[in-house]
Design a protein around this motif. Structure first.
Motif, short mmCIF file in Angstrom:
data_model
loop_
_atom_site.label_atom_id
_atom_site.label_comp_id
_atom_site.label_asym_id
_atom_site.label_seq_id
_atom_site.Cartn_x
_atom_site.Cartn_y
_atom_site.Cartn_z
N GLN A 139 -4.90 -0.88 8.72
CA GLN A 139 -5.47 0.47 8.56
C GLN A 139 -6.97 0.45 8.82
O GLN A 139 -7.50 1.33 9.50
CB GLN A 139 -5.18 1.01 7.16
N ALA A 140 -7.66 -0.55 8.29
CA ALA A 140 -9.10 -0.67 8.52
C ALA A 140 -9.39 -0.93 9.98
O ALA A 140 -10.33 -0.36 10.55
CB ALA A 140 -9.69 -1.78 7.64
N ARG A 179 -7.55 -0.02 12.52
CA ARG A 179 -7.28 1.22 13.24
C ARG A 179 -8.50 2.17 13.14
O ARG A 179 -8.92 2.76 14.12
CB ARG A 179 -6.02 1.90 12.70
N ARG A 180 -9.09 2.27 11.94
CA ARG A 180 -10.29 3.10 11.77
C ARG A 180 -11.44 2.56 12.61
O ARG A 180 -12.20 3.32 13.22
CB ARG A 180 -10.68 3.18 10.29
N GLU A 196 -10.80 3.44 16.26
CA GLU A 196 -11.04 4.87 16.48
C GLU A 196 -12.54 5.16 16.54
O GLU A 196 -12.99 5.93 17.39
CB GLU A 196 -10.38 5.71 15.39
N ALA A 197 -13.29 4.54 15.67
CA ALA A 197 -14.75 4.73 15.67
C ALA A 197 -15.36 4.20 16.96
O ALA A 197 -16.25 4.83 17.54
CB ALA A 197 -15.37 4.05 14.46
N GLY A 233 -19.47 3.54 12.45
CA GLY A 233 -18.07 3.74 12.09
C GLY A 233 -17.27 2.45 12.05
O GLY A 233 -16.44 2.25 11.16
N ALA A 275 -15.72 0.81 8.55
CA ALA A 275 -14.29 0.51 8.35
C ALA A 275 -14.12 -0.82 7.63
O ALA A 275 -13.31 -0.94 6.71
CB ALA A 275 -13.57 0.49 9.70
#
Length: 188
Positions: A62-63, A65-66, A69-70, A83, A87
């Motif tokens: 999950q981290a 993925r963030r 995305e950032a 970003g 994360a």
């Protein structure tokens, strides 16, 4: 395997981890947190070690993925860099903030999670290297070296007082030093 039910098992494992720690948690604890029998939990995980490995994998993914995305957001490079670093920092602060036992999922030397933590750091470094390759770095710093500096910085912030408050000025300093961008005017 039902993904929703597996998520419930992992949520229950996290709840138990924050209360008892990985070593003291039993499969009965996880089952009790879910309100099901122990045999029902075994339909989704092989045991508590498997539950905690999957939990660590889920949280790290999950981290990551963030962070990805950032890194690919339609934003200026310094914001994207912030970003990505946020994360990683948020993962650590969430786990440490929820319970002293949460940090067990971050131990790169732990038998159960070490490879997950090491892989996460390697993949985060790749995300940062890609960002610096795209943005360009100042003379004397390769994208890989810039990524290593960023990882070291965020690891250092993890133990600092008020790490979230330090992340923005630290990212600004990195942007100036590694990307060669002008620092935005700061209030105050």
């Amino acid at each position: 395997m039902g993904t929703d039910r597996l998520d419930e098992v992992l949520d229950a494992a996290y709840d138990c981890l924050t209360r008892y720690g990985a070593r003291r948690t039993t499969m009965d604890d996880i089952a009790s947190a879910m309100g099901v029998s122990r045999s029902a939990v075994y339909q989704y995980v092989r045991g508590k070690d498997d539950a905690f490995r999957r939990l660590a994998g889920r949280l790290h993914e999950q981290a990551l993925r963030r962070a990805r995305e950032a890194a690919t957001a339609d934003a200026p490079y310094p914001e994207r860099l912030h970003g990505v670093l946020a994360a990683k920092l948020d993962l650590v602060l969430q786990l440490a903030g929820d319970s002293p036992h949460g940090a067990e999922l971050l131990d790169g030397k732990a038998r159960l999670f070490g490879d997950i933590c090491t892989a996460f750091t390697g993949e985060l470094r790749e995300v940062l290297t890609g960002l610096f390759s795209e943005a360009g770095t100042v003379a004397g710093a390769t994208p890989g070296e810039a990524a290593d500096i960023c990882v070291a910085l965020v690891v250092g912030l993890e133990g600092a007082p008020e790490p979230r408050g330090l992340l923005a000025p630290a990212t600004e300093a990195l942007a100036v030093g590694l990307l060669g961008t002008a620092a935005p005017a700061r209030d105050g």
